[in-house]
Design a protein around this motif. Sequence first.
Motif, PDB file in Angstrom:
ATOM      1  N   TYR A 167       8.991   4.039  -5.895  1.00  0.00           N
ATOM      2  CA  TYR A 167       9.048   4.711  -4.600  1.00  0.00           C
ATOM      3  C   TYR A 167       8.364   3.890  -3.519  1.00  0.00           C
ATOM      4  O   TYR A 167       7.520   3.038  -3.791  1.00  0.00           O
ATOM      5  CB  TYR A 167       8.392   6.093  -4.677  1.00  0.00           C
ATOM      6  CG  TYR A 167       6.931   6.046  -5.053  1.00  0.00           C
ATOM      7  CD1 TYR A 167       5.932   5.973  -4.082  1.00  0.00           C
ATOM      8  CD2 TYR A 167       6.539   6.059  -6.390  1.00  0.00           C
ATOM      9  CE1 TYR A 167       4.603   5.914  -4.426  1.00  0.00           C
ATOM     10  CE2 TYR A 167       5.207   6.009  -6.746  1.00  0.00           C
ATOM     11  CZ  TYR A 167       4.241   5.929  -5.760  1.00  0.00           C
ATOM     12  OH  TYR A 167       2.910   5.864  -6.100  1.00  0.00           O
ATOM     13  N   LYS A 168       8.771   4.188  -2.291  1.00  0.00           N
ATOM     14  CA  LYS A 168       8.097   3.643  -1.111  1.00  0.00           C
ATOM     15  C   LYS A 168       7.856   4.810  -0.174  1.00  0.00           C
ATOM     16  O   LYS A 168       8.788   5.474   0.270  1.00  0.00           O
ATOM     17  CB  LYS A 168       8.949   2.581  -0.426  1.00  0.00           C
ATOM     18  CG  LYS A 168       8.267   1.951   0.774  1.00  0.00           C
ATOM     19  CD  LYS A 168       9.127   0.857   1.365  1.00  0.00           C
ATOM     20  CE  LYS A 168       8.488   0.267   2.604  1.00  0.00           C
ATOM     21  NZ  LYS A 168       9.410  -0.696   3.250  1.00  0.00           N
ATOM     22  N   ILE A 175      12.262   5.095  -0.033  1.00  0.00           N
ATOM     23  CA  ILE A 175      12.990   4.670  -1.234  1.00  0.00           C
ATOM     24  C   ILE A 175      12.524   5.492  -2.427  1.00  0.00           C
ATOM     25  O   ILE A 175      11.324   5.658  -2.649  1.00  0.00           O
ATOM     26  CB  ILE A 175      12.759   3.175  -1.550  1.00  0.00           C
ATOM     27  CG1 ILE A 175      13.239   2.288  -0.405  1.00  0.00           C
ATOM     28  CG2 ILE A 175      13.466   2.780  -2.851  1.00  0.00           C
ATOM     29  CD1 ILE A 175      12.894   0.815  -0.569  1.00  0.00           C
ATOM     30  N   LEU A 176      13.493   6.007  -3.185  1.00  0.00           N
ATOM     31  CA  LEU A 176      13.252   6.607  -4.502  1.00  0.00           C
ATOM     32  C   LEU A 176      14.306   6.027  -5.435  1.00  0.00           C
ATOM     33  O   LEU A 176      15.506   6.184  -5.195  1.00  0.00           O
ATOM     34  CB  LEU A 176      13.387   8.132  -4.474  1.00  0.00           C
ATOM     35  CG  LEU A 176      12.254   8.924  -3.846  1.00  0.00           C
ATOM     36  CD1 LEU A 176      12.625  10.408  -3.772  1.00  0.00           C
ATOM     37  CD2 LEU A 176      10.953   8.748  -4.615  1.00  0.00           C
ATOM     38  N   LYS A 177      13.862   5.330  -6.460  1.00  0.00           N
ATOM     39  CA  LYS A 177      14.768   4.688  -7.405  1.00  0.00           C
ATOM     40  C   LYS A 177      14.331   5.093  -8.809  1.00  0.00           C
ATOM     41  O   LYS A 177      13.140   5.044  -9.127  1.00  0.00           O
ATOM     42  CB  LYS A 177      14.694   3.179  -7.248  1.00  0.00           C
ATOM     43  CG  LYS A 177      15.747   2.422  -8.015  1.00  0.00           C
ATOM     44  CD  LYS A 177      15.756   0.961  -7.643  1.00  0.00           C
ATOM     45  CE  LYS A 177      16.311   0.796  -6.265  1.00  0.00           C
ATOM     46  NZ  LYS A 177      17.206  -0.310  -6.081  1.00  0.00           N
ATOM     47  N   VAL A 178      15.299   5.515  -9.635  1.00  0.00           N
ATOM     48  CA  VAL A 178      14.997   6.022 -10.975  1.00  0.00           C
ATOM     49  C   VAL A 178      15.733   5.198 -12.019  1.00  0.00           C
ATOM     50  O   VAL A 178      16.908   4.875 -11.857  1.00  0.00           O
ATOM     51  CB  VAL A 178      15.416   7.504 -11.111  1.00  0.00           C
ATOM     52  CG1 VAL A 178      15.155   8.018 -12.513  1.00  0.00           C
ATOM     53  CG2 VAL A 178      14.697   8.366 -10.078  1.00  0.00           C
ATOM     54  N   SER A 217       0.821  -1.214   0.000  1.00  0.00           N
ATOM     55  CA  SER A 217       0.000   0.000   0.000  1.00  0.00           C
ATOM     56  C   SER A 217       0.855   1.264   0.000  1.00  0.00           C
ATOM     57  O   SER A 217       0.341   2.353  -0.231  1.00  0.00           O
ATOM     58  CB  SER A 217      -0.941   0.007   1.209  1.00  0.00           C
ATOM     59  OG  SER A 217      -0.191   0.148   2.407  1.00  0.00           O
ATOM     60  N   LEU A 218       2.157   1.119   0.231  1.00  0.00           N
ATOM     61  CA  LEU A 218       3.049   2.270   0.311  1.00  0.00           C
ATOM     62  C   LEU A 218       3.935   2.437  -0.920  1.00  0.00           C
ATOM     63  O   LEU A 218       4.613   3.450  -1.051  1.00  0.00           O
ATOM     64  CB  LEU A 218       3.946   2.160   1.550  1.00  0.00           C
ATOM     65  CG  LEU A 218       3.229   2.119   2.888  1.00  0.00           C
ATOM     66  CD1 LEU A 218       4.237   1.875   4.015  1.00  0.00           C
ATOM     67  CD2 LEU A 218       2.440   3.388   3.133  1.00  0.00           C
ATOM     68  N   VAL A 219       3.965   1.455  -1.800  1.00  0.00           N
ATOM     69  CA  VAL A 219       4.864   1.515  -2.950  1.00  0.00           C
ATOM     70  C   VAL A 219       4.108   1.799  -4.229  1.00  0.00           C
ATOM     71  O   VAL A 219       2.901   1.583  -4.328  1.00  0.00           O
ATOM     72  CB  VAL A 219       5.695   0.222  -3.120  1.00  0.00           C
ATOM     73  CG1 VAL A 219       6.509  -0.072  -1.888  1.00  0.00           C
ATOM     74  CG2 VAL A 219       4.819  -0.940  -3.496  1.00  0.00           C
TER      75      VAL A 219
END
Length: 183
Positions: free
Chosen positions: A148-149, A126-129, A30-32
Amino acid sequence: MQNMETAQCAEEMAQAEKLLGGRLTPAEKSLVGVLMQTKALRSSAKDLFNIYRCQPYRFPDLMKKQIKSVELLEGKWDQKGSKRRWTFVDDQCGTWDDIVEDINDQAMSIMWTLQKGIVPQQRYSILKVVHQFFAHEDGCLAIVTLAYKKKHARIPAPNDYMEFLIKMLEAADRPPRAGTNEE
Protein backbone atom coordinates in the motif's frame (compact mmCIF):
# COMPACT_ATOMS: atom_id res chain seq x y z
CA MET A 1 18.52 -6.16 17.58
CA GLN A 2 18.59 -2.81 15.80
CA ASN A 3 20.53 -4.33 12.87
CA MET A 4 17.84 -7.03 12.53
CA GLU A 5 15.07 -4.39 12.54
CA THR A 6 16.99 -2.31 9.98
CA ALA A 7 17.45 -5.37 7.75
CA GLN A 8 13.76 -6.25 8.06
CA CYS A 9 12.79 -2.67 7.17
CA ALA A 10 15.12 -2.70 4.15
CA GLU A 11 13.65 -6.03 3.01
CA GLU A 12 10.10 -4.65 3.38
CA MET A 13 11.05 -1.53 1.35
CA ALA A 14 12.59 -3.69 -1.38
CA GLN A 15 9.41 -5.77 -1.53
CA ALA A 16 7.25 -2.63 -1.56
CA GLU A 17 9.30 -1.15 -4.42
CA LYS A 18 8.96 -4.39 -6.39
CA LEU A 19 5.19 -4.62 -5.89
CA LEU A 20 4.51 -0.92 -6.33
CA GLY A 21 6.51 -0.65 -9.53
CA GLY A 22 9.90 0.95 -8.98
CA ARG A 23 12.21 2.97 -6.78
CA LEU A 24 10.62 5.04 -4.07
CA THR A 25 11.73 8.53 -3.13
CA PRO A 26 12.61 9.14 0.54
CA ALA A 27 9.27 10.96 1.00
CA GLU A 28 7.34 8.04 -0.51
CA LYS A 29 9.12 5.50 1.71
CA SER A 30 7.39 6.93 4.76
CA LEU A 31 4.00 6.36 3.10
CA VAL A 32 4.39 2.79 1.83
CA GLY A 33 4.30 -0.54 3.52
CA VAL A 34 3.69 -4.23 3.08
CA LEU A 35 1.48 -6.42 5.23
CA MET A 36 1.89 -10.18 4.93
CA GLN A 37 -0.01 -13.01 6.54
CA THR A 38 0.13 -16.79 6.16
CA LYS A 39 -2.96 -18.91 6.73
CA ALA A 40 -3.16 -22.72 6.94
CA LEU A 41 -6.27 -24.04 5.20
CA ARG A 42 -7.91 -27.42 4.61
CA SER A 43 -8.47 -27.04 0.86
CA SER A 44 -5.83 -27.97 -1.67
CA ALA A 45 -3.65 -25.16 -3.00
CA LYS A 46 -4.90 -25.94 -6.51
CA ASP A 47 -8.58 -25.67 -5.50
CA LEU A 48 -8.16 -22.33 -3.72
CA PHE A 49 -5.96 -20.90 -6.47
CA ASN A 50 -8.67 -21.91 -8.96
CA ILE A 51 -11.32 -19.93 -7.04
CA TYR A 52 -9.17 -16.80 -6.98
CA ARG A 53 -7.95 -17.25 -10.56
CA CYS A 54 -11.10 -18.39 -12.37
CA GLN A 55 -14.11 -18.11 -10.04
CA PRO A 56 -14.13 -14.91 -7.98
CA TYR A 57 -17.83 -14.65 -8.91
CA ARG A 58 -18.39 -17.33 -6.21
CA PHE A 59 -17.58 -14.93 -3.35
CA PRO A 60 -21.12 -13.51 -3.05
CA ASP A 61 -22.31 -17.07 -2.26
CA LEU A 62 -19.37 -17.69 0.05
CA MET A 63 -19.71 -14.37 1.91
CA LYS A 64 -23.40 -13.45 1.68
CA LYS A 65 -23.22 -10.95 4.55
CA GLN A 66 -20.29 -9.03 3.08
CA ILE A 67 -20.25 -9.29 -0.74
CA LYS A 68 -23.32 -8.57 -2.86
CA SER A 69 -21.82 -9.25 -6.31
CA VAL A 70 -18.64 -9.66 -8.34
CA GLU A 71 -18.92 -8.67 -12.00
CA LEU A 72 -16.51 -9.07 -14.86
CA LEU A 73 -16.11 -5.66 -16.53
CA GLU A 74 -13.47 -6.52 -19.12
CA GLY A 75 -11.52 -9.59 -20.24
CA LYS A 76 -12.02 -13.11 -18.93
CA TRP A 77 -12.16 -14.31 -15.33
CA ASP A 78 -8.90 -16.25 -15.62
CA GLN A 79 -6.98 -13.68 -17.63
CA LYS A 80 -4.29 -11.15 -16.80
CA GLY A 81 -5.65 -7.66 -17.46
CA SER A 82 -9.23 -8.56 -16.59
CA LYS A 83 -11.20 -5.92 -14.71
CA ARG A 84 -13.73 -6.77 -12.02
CA ARG A 85 -16.23 -4.90 -9.87
CA TRP A 86 -16.85 -5.97 -6.26
CA THR A 87 -20.10 -4.66 -4.73
CA PHE A 88 -20.34 -4.93 -0.96
CA VAL A 89 -23.46 -5.42 1.15
CA ASP A 90 -22.45 -2.51 3.40
CA ASP A 91 -23.36 0.62 1.42
CA GLN A 92 -20.54 2.50 3.15
CA CYS A 93 -18.06 0.15 1.41
CA GLY A 94 -19.79 0.68 -1.93
CA THR A 95 -18.15 -0.81 -5.00
CA TRP A 96 -14.49 -1.40 -5.77
CA ASP A 97 -12.99 -2.05 -9.20
CA ASP A 98 -9.75 -3.97 -9.59
CA ILE A 99 -7.50 -5.22 -12.37
CA VAL A 100 -5.69 -8.56 -12.41
CA GLU A 101 -2.04 -7.58 -12.84
CA ASP A 102 -0.47 -11.03 -12.95
CA ILE A 103 -1.34 -14.72 -12.83
CA ASN A 104 1.42 -17.28 -12.34
CA ASP A 105 0.08 -20.81 -12.73
CA GLN A 106 3.35 -22.52 -11.73
CA ALA A 107 3.71 -20.46 -8.53
CA MET A 108 -0.09 -20.56 -7.96
CA SER A 109 -0.20 -16.81 -7.40
CA ILE A 110 -2.46 -13.99 -8.52
CA MET A 111 -1.87 -10.26 -8.12
CA TRP A 112 -4.51 -7.57 -8.44
CA THR A 113 -4.58 -3.82 -7.95
CA LEU A 114 -7.42 -1.62 -6.77
CA GLN A 115 -8.47 0.79 -9.54
CA LYS A 116 -11.58 2.45 -8.06
CA GLY A 117 -13.25 2.51 -4.69
CA ILE A 118 -14.33 5.66 -2.88
CA VAL A 119 -13.65 4.37 0.64
CA PRO A 120 -10.12 2.98 0.15
CA GLN A 121 -9.08 5.75 -2.21
CA GLN A 122 -9.79 8.33 0.48
CA ARG A 123 -6.82 6.89 2.38
CA TYR A 124 -4.58 5.02 -0.07
CA SER A 125 -3.27 5.89 -3.51
CA ILE A 126 -2.20 2.28 -4.11
CA LEU A 127 -3.52 -1.04 -2.79
CA LYS A 128 -2.02 -4.14 -4.40
CA VAL A 129 -2.75 -7.71 -3.28
CA VAL A 130 -0.93 -10.97 -3.99
CA HIS A 131 -2.43 -14.34 -3.09
CA GLN A 132 -0.10 -17.34 -3.31
CA PHE A 133 -0.95 -20.94 -2.47
CA PHE A 134 1.38 -23.79 -1.47
CA ALA A 135 0.61 -27.46 -0.88
CA HIS A 136 1.07 -28.31 2.80
CA GLU A 137 0.22 -31.43 4.81
CA ASP A 138 -3.56 -32.06 4.53
CA GLY A 139 -4.32 -28.78 2.79
CA CYS A 140 -2.37 -25.69 1.87
CA LEU A 141 -0.73 -22.55 3.09
CA ALA A 142 -1.97 -19.30 1.62
CA ILE A 143 0.22 -16.22 1.79
CA VAL A 144 -1.51 -12.88 1.38
CA THR A 145 0.63 -9.83 0.70
CA LEU A 146 -0.92 -6.36 0.76
CA ALA A 147 1.28 -3.52 -0.50
CA TYR A 148 0.00 0.00 0.00
CA LYS A 149 0.82 3.66 -0.36
CA LYS A 150 -0.94 6.02 2.04
CA LYS A 151 -2.13 9.45 0.94
CA HIS A 152 -0.47 11.02 4.00
CA ALA A 153 1.50 9.93 7.05
CA ARG A 154 -1.43 10.09 9.54
CA ILE A 155 -3.30 7.29 7.72
CA PRO A 156 -2.99 3.91 9.46
CA ALA A 157 -1.80 0.76 7.72
CA PRO A 158 -4.73 -1.09 6.08
CA ASN A 159 -4.94 -3.82 8.73
CA ASP A 160 -8.74 -4.00 8.38
CA TYR A 161 -8.35 -4.79 4.67
CA MET A 162 -5.87 -7.55 5.51
CA GLU A 163 -8.38 -9.00 8.01
CA PHE A 164 -11.03 -9.01 5.27
CA LEU A 165 -8.65 -10.75 2.83
CA ILE A 166 -8.10 -13.48 5.43
CA LYS A 167 -11.87 -13.83 5.94
CA MET A 168 -12.19 -14.33 2.18
CA LEU A 169 -9.64 -17.17 2.34
CA GLU A 170 -11.53 -18.77 5.21
CA ALA A 171 -14.82 -18.49 3.33
CA ALA A 172 -13.31 -20.12 0.22
CA ASP A 173 -11.81 -22.97 2.26
CA ARG A 174 -13.75 -26.24 2.13
CA PRO A 175 -15.86 -27.10 5.16
CA PRO A 176 -14.55 -29.58 7.75
CA ARG A 177 -14.93 -33.26 6.96
CA ALA A 178 -17.99 -34.94 8.49
CA GLY A 179 -17.22 -36.82 11.69
CA THR A 180 -14.26 -34.65 12.68
CA ASN A 181 -14.01 -32.25 15.59
CA GLU A 182 -12.81 -29.44 13.31
CA GLU A 183 -14.78 -26.21 13.40
